[in-house]
Design a protein around this motif. Structure first.
Motif, PDB file in Angstrom:
ATOM      1  N   LEU A 217       0.820  -1.212   0.000  1.00 17.02           N
ATOM      2  CA  LEU A 217       0.000   0.000   0.000  1.00 17.02           C
ATOM      3  C   LEU A 217       0.854   1.261   0.000  1.00 17.02           C
ATOM      4  N   ILE A 218       2.145   1.098   0.235  1.00 23.05           N
ATOM      5  CA  ILE A 218       3.095   2.209   0.177  1.00 23.05           C
ATOM      6  C   ILE A 218       3.764   2.145  -1.195  1.00 23.05           C
ATOM      7  N   HIS A 219       3.958   3.274  -1.814  1.00 19.75           N
ATOM      8  CA  HIS A 219       4.540   3.299  -3.155  1.00 19.75           C
ATOM      9  C   HIS A 219       5.905   2.617  -3.154  1.00 19.75           C
ATOM     10  N   ASP A 220       6.218   1.946  -4.248  1.00 18.01           N
ATOM     11  CA  ASP A 220       7.430   1.126  -4.356  1.00 18.01           C
ATOM     12  C   ASP A 220       8.712   1.866  -3.995  1.00 18.01           C
ATOM     13  N   TYR A 221       8.868   3.064  -4.496  1.00 19.30           N
ATOM     14  CA  TYR A 221      10.140   3.747  -4.270  1.00 19.30           C
ATOM     15  C   TYR A 221      10.319   4.188  -2.822  1.00 19.30           C
ATOM     16  N   HIS A 222       9.247   4.155  -2.029  1.00 17.81           N
ATOM     17  CA  HIS A 222       9.378   4.498  -0.613  1.00 17.81           C
ATOM     18  C   HIS A 222       9.878   3.330   0.226  1.00 17.81           C
ATOM     19  N   HIS A 223       9.778   2.132  -0.287  1.00 14.96           N
ATOM     20  CA  HIS A 223      10.255   0.989   0.503  1.00 14.96           C
ATOM     21  C   HIS A 223      11.207   0.098  -0.294  1.00 14.96           C
ATOM     22  N   LYS A 224      11.770   0.625  -1.375  1.00 13.26           N
ATOM     23  CA  LYS A 224      12.656  -0.148  -2.241  1.00 13.26           C
ATOM     24  C   LYS A 224      13.923  -0.592  -1.518  1.00 13.26           C
ATOM     25  N   LYS A 225      14.449   0.247  -0.645  1.00 14.28           N
ATOM     26  CA  LYS A 225      15.717  -0.058   0.026  1.00 14.28           C
ATOM     27  C   LYS A 225      15.535  -0.649   1.424  1.00 14.28           C
ATOM     28  N   VAL A 226      14.304  -0.893   1.835  1.00 11.45           N
ATOM     29  CA  VAL A 226      14.044  -1.465   3.155  1.00 11.45           C
ATOM     30  C   VAL A 226      14.405  -2.948   3.135  1.00 11.45           C
ATOM     31  N   LYS A 227      15.229  -3.364   4.080  1.00 14.54           N
ATOM     32  CA  LYS A 227      15.629  -4.769   4.173  1.00 14.54           C
ATOM     33  C   LYS A 227      14.440  -5.620   4.592  1.00 14.54           C
ATOM     34  N   ASP A 228      14.450  -6.885   4.182  1.00 21.28           N
ATOM     35  CA  ASP A 228      13.364  -7.799   4.557  1.00 21.28           C
ATOM     36  C   ASP A 228      13.246  -7.947   6.066  1.00 21.28           C
ATOM     37  N   SER A 229      14.361  -7.895   6.757  1.00 22.33           N
ATOM     38  CA  SER A 229      14.331  -8.038   8.223  1.00 22.33           C
ATOM     39  C   SER A 229      13.745  -6.800   8.901  1.00 22.33           C
ATOM     40  N   ASP A 230      13.717  -5.663   8.214  1.00 23.62           N
ATOM     41  CA  ASP A 230      13.184  -4.426   8.793  1.00 23.62           C
ATOM     42  C   ASP A 230      11.759  -4.108   8.352  1.00 23.62           C
ATOM     43  N   LYS A 231      11.164  -4.933   7.508  1.00 25.45           N
ATOM     44  CA  LYS A 231       9.836  -4.616   6.973  1.00 25.45           C
ATOM     45  C   LYS A 231       8.759  -4.547   8.049  1.00 25.45           C
ATOM     46  N   LYS A 232       8.834  -5.401   9.055  1.00 22.91           N
ATOM     47  CA  LYS A 232       7.835  -5.364  10.125  1.00 22.91           C
ATOM     48  C   LYS A 232       7.928  -4.052  10.905  1.00 22.91           C
ATOM     49  N   ALA A 233       9.134  -3.658  11.255  1.00 19.78           N
ATOM     50  CA  ALA A 233       9.315  -2.406  11.994  1.00 19.78           C
ATOM     51  C   ALA A 233       8.906  -1.205  11.133  1.00 19.78           C
ATOM     52  N   TYR A 234       9.241  -1.245   9.851  1.00 16.22           N
ATOM     53  CA  TYR A 234       8.906  -0.166   8.927  1.00 16.22           C
ATOM     54  C   TYR A 234       7.393  -0.024   8.780  1.00 16.22           C
ATOM     55  N   THR A 235       6.703  -1.134   8.561  1.00 18.63           N
ATOM     56  CA  THR A 235       5.250  -1.055   8.400  1.00 18.63           C
ATOM     57  C   THR A 235       4.570  -0.655   9.704  1.00 18.63           C
ATOM     58  N   THR A 236       5.127  -1.054  10.836  1.00 15.89           N
ATOM     59  CA  THR A 236       4.562  -0.652  12.123  1.00 15.89           C
ATOM     60  C   THR A 236       4.623   0.860  12.290  1.00 15.89           C
ATOM     61  N   ILE A 237       5.783   1.438  12.024  1.00 18.76           N
ATOM     62  CA  ILE A 237       5.937   2.882  12.183  1.00 18.76           C
ATOM     63  C   ILE A 237       5.091   3.641  11.165  1.00 18.76           C
ATOM     64  N   MET A 238       5.109   3.210   9.917  1.00 23.63           N
ATOM     65  CA  MET A 238       4.346   3.901   8.882  1.00 23.63           C
ATOM     66  C   MET A 238       2.836   3.799   9.149  1.00 23.63           C
ATOM     67  N   GLY A 239       2.382   2.619   9.557  1.00 25.80           N
ATOM     68  CA  GLY A 239       0.965   2.441   9.848  1.00 25.80           C
ATOM     69  C   GLY A 239       0.502   3.286  11.021  1.00 25.80           C
ATOM     70  N   LYS A 240       1.289   3.318  12.078  1.00 21.52           N
ATOM     71  CA  LYS A 240       0.921   4.128  13.249  1.00 21.52           C
ATOM     72  C   LYS A 240       0.894   5.610  12.913  1.00 21.52           C
ATOM     73  N   SER A 241       1.795   6.053  12.065  1.00 20.17           N
ATOM     74  CA  SER A 241       1.791   7.470  11.694  1.00 20.17           C
ATOM     75  C   SER A 241       0.529   7.823  10.897  1.00 20.17           C
ATOM     76  N   LEU A 242       0.087   6.932  10.032  1.00 18.39           N
ATOM     77  CA  LEU A 242      -1.163   7.177   9.306  1.00 18.39           C
ATOM     78  C   LEU A 242      -2.370   7.126  10.239  1.00 18.39           C
ATOM     79  N   LEU A 243      -2.308   6.278  11.250  1.00 19.39           N
ATOM     80  CA  LEU A 243      -3.379   6.258  12.254  1.00 19.39           C
ATOM     81  C   LEU A 243      -3.466   7.595  12.983  1.00 19.39           C
ATOM     82  N   ILE A 244      -2.327   8.149  13.346  1.00 20.43           N
ATOM     83  CA  ILE A 244      -2.305   9.444  14.036  1.00 20.43           C
ATOM     84  C   ILE A 244      -2.919  10.531  13.153  1.00 20.43           C
ATOM     85  N   ILE A 245      -2.550  10.548  11.894  1.00 21.96           N
ATOM     86  CA  ILE A 245      -3.106  11.533  10.969  1.00 21.96           C
ATOM     87  C   ILE A 245      -4.612  11.324  10.807  1.00 21.96           C
ATOM     88  N   GLY A 246      -5.040  10.072  10.677  1.00 19.37           N
ATOM     89  CA  GLY A 246      -6.468   9.777  10.531  1.00 19.37           C
ATOM     90  C   GLY A 246      -7.285  10.195  11.732  1.00 19.37           C
TER      91      GLY A 246
END
Length: 105
Positions: A31-60
């Motif tokens: 759901l995040i555009h490709d170029y925003h997560h192109k360099k994210v390591k597979d081991s960091d994807k859970k932490a990345y999606t957690t932070i990005m999702g929570k930030s969108l929750l705050i905005i919502g």
């Protein structure tokens, strides 16, 4: 006119909230555009999606509160809430981008 503002802000706020929930809880990085997560390591994807999702929750939540506060009080105090929530969410998004994607793009 107040009903339209309330309805519009509720719809947009719920959209941001749902997107944040999908990204955070279901780890839908697609759901995040490709170029925003192109360099994210597979081991960091859970932490990345957690932070990005929570930030969108705050905005919502900020958008939803803006509509409700403006509708009830007939003032523009809700837009202060929006500004604060949006700035906090944006700062968190930039932090996640720099930390996990090593830059904004």
């Amino acid at each position: 006119m107040r009903w339209f503002e309330l309805f519009f802000l509720l719809i947009v706020g719920i959209l941001f909230f749902c997107l944040g929930w999908e990204i955070w809880k279901k780890e839908k990085i697609s759901l995040i555009h490709d170029y925003h997560h192109k360099k994210v390591k597979d081991s960091d994807k859970k932490a990345y999606t957690t932070i990005m999702g929570k930030s969108l929750l705050i905005i919502g939540v900020g958008i939803i509160l803006t509509g409700v506060i403006d509708f009830i009080t007939h003032t523009l105090y809700g837009w202060w809430i929006f500004g604060i929530a949006f700035c906090i969410g944006l700062i968190i998004i930039v932090y996640a981008q720099v930390k996990y994607n090593h830059g904004l793009f």
